[in-house]
Design a protein around this motif. Sequence first.
Motif, PDB file in Angstrom:
ATOM      1  N   ALA A 226       0.826  -1.210   0.000  1.00 10.87           N
ATOM      2  CA  ALA A 226       0.000   0.000   0.000  1.00 10.87           C
ATOM      3  C   ALA A 226       0.860   1.261   0.000  1.00 10.87           C
ATOM      4  O   ALA A 226       0.438   2.312  -0.486  1.00 10.87           O
ATOM      5  N   PHE A 227       2.067   1.154   0.527  1.00 10.67           N
ATOM      6  CA  PHE A 227       2.975   2.298   0.562  1.00 10.67           C
ATOM      7  C   PHE A 227       3.296   2.787  -0.851  1.00 10.67           C
ATOM      8  O   PHE A 227       3.401   3.991  -1.093  1.00 10.67           O
ATOM      9  N   LEU A 228       3.424   1.851  -1.781  1.00 11.27           N
ATOM     10  CA  LEU A 228       3.788   2.215  -3.148  1.00 11.27           C
ATOM     11  C   LEU A 228       2.662   2.934  -3.870  1.00 11.27           C
ATOM     12  O   LEU A 228       2.908   3.652  -4.850  1.00 11.27           O
ATOM     13  N   THR A 229       1.433   2.739  -3.416  1.00 12.76           N
ATOM     14  CA  THR A 229       0.294   3.427  -4.033  1.00 12.76           C
ATOM     15  C   THR A 229      -0.182   4.612  -3.188  1.00 12.76           C
ATOM     16  O   THR A 229      -1.214   5.205  -3.502  1.00 12.76           O
ATOM     17  N   ARG A 230       0.555   4.919  -2.131  1.00 13.27           N
ATOM     18  CA  ARG A 230       0.213   6.013  -1.212  1.00 13.27           C
ATOM     19  C   ARG A 230      -1.185   5.821  -0.621  1.00 13.27           C
ATOM     20  O   ARG A 230      -1.930   6.791  -0.439  1.00 13.27           O
ATOM     21  N   LEU A 231      -1.514   4.603  -0.336  1.00 16.98           N
ATOM     22  CA  LEU A 231      -2.824   4.279   0.210  1.00 16.98           C
ATOM     23  C   LEU A 231      -2.752   4.265   1.735  1.00 16.98           C
ATOM     24  O   LEU A 231      -2.025   3.462   2.318  1.00 16.98           O
ATOM     25  N   PRO A 232      -3.473   5.165   2.423  1.00 18.01           N
ATOM     26  CA  PRO A 232      -3.463   5.142   3.885  1.00 18.01           C
ATOM     27  C   PRO A 232      -3.919   3.782   4.402  1.00 18.01           C
ATOM     28  O   PRO A 232      -4.957   3.265   3.964  1.00 18.01           O
ATOM     29  N   THR A 233      -3.157   3.199   5.315  1.00 17.66           N
ATOM     30  CA  THR A 233      -3.440   1.836   5.766  1.00 17.66           C
ATOM     31  C   THR A 233      -3.297   1.731   7.271  1.00 17.66           C
ATOM     32  O   THR A 233      -2.351   2.263   7.863  1.00 17.66           O
ATOM     33  N   LEU A 234      -4.257   1.034   7.872  1.00 15.41           N
ATOM     34  CA  LEU A 234      -4.250   0.726   9.298  1.00 15.41           C
ATOM     35  C   LEU A 234      -4.275  -0.786   9.461  1.00 15.41           C
ATOM     36  O   LEU A 234      -5.065  -1.470   8.811  1.00 15.41           O
ATOM     37  N   VAL A 235      -3.414  -1.305  10.333  1.00 19.02           N
ATOM     38  CA  VAL A 235      -3.414  -2.728  10.661  1.00 19.02           C
ATOM     39  C   VAL A 235      -3.790  -2.874  12.127  1.00 19.02           C
ATOM     40  O   VAL A 235      -3.137  -2.306  13.000  1.00 19.02           O
ATOM     41  N   LEU A 236      -4.860  -3.618  12.389  1.00 19.12           N
ATOM     42  CA  LEU A 236      -5.357  -3.838  13.738  1.00 19.12           C
ATOM     43  C   LEU A 236      -5.209  -5.301  14.117  1.00 19.12           C
ATOM     44  O   LEU A 236      -5.695  -6.191  13.411  1.00 19.12           O
ATOM     45  N   GLY A 237      -4.542  -5.549  15.236  1.00 19.66           N
ATOM     46  CA  GLY A 237      -4.455  -6.890  15.773  1.00 19.66           C
ATOM     47  C   GLY A 237      -5.218  -6.981  17.077  1.00 19.66           C
ATOM     48  O   GLY A 237      -5.709  -5.976  17.603  1.00 19.66           O
ATOM     49  N   CYS A 248       2.611 -11.355  13.519  1.00 18.78           N
ATOM     50  CA  CYS A 248       2.081 -11.408  12.151  1.00 18.78           C
ATOM     51  C   CYS A 248       1.502 -10.061  11.736  1.00 18.78           C
ATOM     52  O   CYS A 248       1.766  -9.580  10.629  1.00 18.78           O
ATOM     53  N   THR A 249       0.710  -9.439  12.608  1.00 18.35           N
ATOM     54  CA  THR A 249       0.138  -8.143  12.248  1.00 18.35           C
ATOM     55  C   THR A 249       1.217  -7.068  12.148  1.00 18.35           C
ATOM     56  O   THR A 249       1.126  -6.163  11.315  1.00 18.35           O
ATOM     57  N   LEU A 250       2.253  -7.172  12.979  1.00 19.19           N
ATOM     58  CA  LEU A 250       3.365  -6.230  12.869  1.00 19.19           C
ATOM     59  C   LEU A 250       4.085  -6.393  11.536  1.00 19.19           C
ATOM     60  O   LEU A 250       4.485  -5.405  10.909  1.00 19.19           O
ATOM     61  N   ARG A 251       4.241  -7.633  11.104  1.00 17.51           N
ATOM     62  CA  ARG A 251       4.891  -7.881   9.811  1.00 17.51           C
ATOM     63  C   ARG A 251       4.052  -7.311   8.665  1.00 17.51           C
ATOM     64  O   ARG A 251       4.578  -6.734   7.708  1.00 17.51           O
ATOM     65  N   THR A 252       2.730  -7.463   8.773  1.00 17.82           N
ATOM     66  CA  THR A 252       1.840  -6.907   7.756  1.00 17.82           C
ATOM     67  C   THR A 252       1.935  -5.382   7.729  1.00 17.82           C
ATOM     68  O   THR A 252       1.998  -4.760   6.660  1.00 17.82           O
ATOM     69  N   ALA A 253       1.956  -4.772   8.910  1.00 18.33           N
ATOM     70  CA  ALA A 253       2.070  -3.312   8.985  1.00 18.33           C
ATOM     71  C   ALA A 253       3.394  -2.835   8.387  1.00 18.33           C
ATOM     72  O   ALA A 253       3.447  -1.819   7.684  1.00 18.33           O
ATOM     73  N   PHE A 254       4.472  -3.573   8.648  1.00 20.71           N
ATOM     74  CA  PHE A 254       5.776  -3.204   8.096  1.00 20.71           C
ATOM     75  C   PHE A 254       5.748  -3.276   6.573  1.00 20.71           C
ATOM     76  O   PHE A 254       6.282  -2.390   5.886  1.00 20.71           O
ATOM     77  N   TYR A 255       5.139  -4.318   6.035  1.00 17.45           N
ATOM     78  CA  TYR A 255       5.095  -4.500   4.579  1.00 17.45           C
ATOM     79  C   TYR A 255       4.391  -3.327   3.896  1.00 17.45           C
ATOM     80  O   TYR A 255       4.797  -2.883   2.823  1.00 17.45           O
ATOM     81  N   HIS A 256       3.326  -2.831   4.530  1.00 17.61           N
ATOM     82  CA  HIS A 256       2.546  -1.745   3.917  1.00 17.61           C
ATOM     83  C   HIS A 256       2.932  -0.365   4.450  1.00 17.61           C
ATOM     84  O   HIS A 256       2.302   0.625   4.068  1.00 17.61           O
ATOM     85  N   ALA A 257       3.946  -0.303   5.321  1.00 19.17           N
ATOM     86  CA  ALA A 257       4.317   0.956   5.982  1.00 19.17           C
ATOM     87  C   ALA A 257       3.087   1.580   6.632  1.00 19.17           C
ATOM     88  O   ALA A 257       2.808   2.777   6.499  1.00 19.17           O
ATOM     89  N   ALA A 258       2.343   0.751   7.356  1.00 18.48           N
ATOM     90  CA  ALA A 258       1.046   1.139   7.897  1.00 18.48           C
ATOM     91  C   ALA A 258       1.125   1.441   9.382  1.00 18.48           C
ATOM     92  O   ALA A 258       2.044   1.011  10.088  1.00 18.48           O
ATOM     93  N   ARG A 259       0.140   2.143   9.860  1.00 22.90           N
ATOM     94  CA  ARG A 259      -0.049   2.332  11.292  1.00 22.90           C
ATOM     95  C   ARG A 259      -0.540   1.022  11.908  1.00 22.90           C
ATOM     96  O   ARG A 259      -1.359   0.320  11.307  1.00 22.90           O
ATOM     97  N   HIS A 260      -0.041   0.696  13.102  1.00 24.16           N
ATOM     98  CA  HIS A 260      -0.415  -0.552  13.773  1.00 24.16           C
ATOM     99  C   HIS A 260      -1.059  -0.241  15.116  1.00 24.16           C
ATOM    100  O   HIS A 260      -0.562   0.582  15.881  1.00 24.16           O
TER     101      HIS A 260
END
Length: 292
Positions: A226-237, A248-260
């Motif tokens: 999502a970072f590459l498309t500048r898409l705001p992303t939230l990951v909730l665990g 796992c959720t931290l890894r997902t947040a890292f992949y998308h450069a998202a807020r966790h």
Amino acid sequence: MPSQTQTPGRSGPQGGYRVSTRVAPRADGPALEIVETVPDGPRVGAPLLLLHGAFGGAWMWAEHLGPYLARRGRASLAVSLRGHGGSEGRERLREITLDDYLADARFAFDLLPQAPVVVGHSLGGLLAQRLVGRSRMRGLALVCSLPPEGLALVNARAALTEPVVWLDAFVGATAPEASAMTAGARHLLFSEGLPAARVRRYAALMTPEAPRALSQAHMPGPVLSAFLTRLPTLVLGAAQDRLVWRSCTLRTAFYHAARHETLDQAGHFPMLDVGAEALGRKLVAWLESEGL
């Protein structure tokens, strides 16, 4: 004509809302159940598209989260994937593929008047990630979501740490005549704080899952960050999630450069669990912070 039911307006702390349910016909696939929850008054921000995970349906979002959002001016649309909830296709459950679910999600996108914020839970989160860069969306919120690479590591870890529970939950859940929510699944998917009566009610509403789709979810597929498309992303665990762990959720947040964010009380189904209102609060706070 599609069937439709309307729930009369209800009041809440912030305002009233209406819930409508219909079965939307399609020329190229089974008709899908659509549940829309909308505020009585002015609407705020982009619409939300809610994608459920394995064993679920649109009803999961209508229980708590849809009304919570609507009382705060936010409209949402939840879809039951084929073979789930009130959608057609239950008799062909064993033939359904992950691509079929992606087609169902795209159909739901087309029902909205503008690009939505997509909220995906578990397997629905994986579907949402595979649509990044392929479907127009304003934002992405992943709730106890499978990671970008899919189910393989998540499933293997559950099998190693809780083998008896895992066997009951995942083998029993795909049996064609079995209830989706076995005793093992209930232990794996809900927090210890959720009253037993509610667990039994939710269990009765869940369905077995498509074995082909689950199998395909183990295989990595193309997921654009999502970072590459500048898409705001939230990951909730969820702190009591025994399936999708915090690592796992931290890894997902890292992949998308998202807020966790982490929900302290909930299990794998936070929209149904004791943390349902906390899920709504965190989601609304993030939407407001991103101007969505």
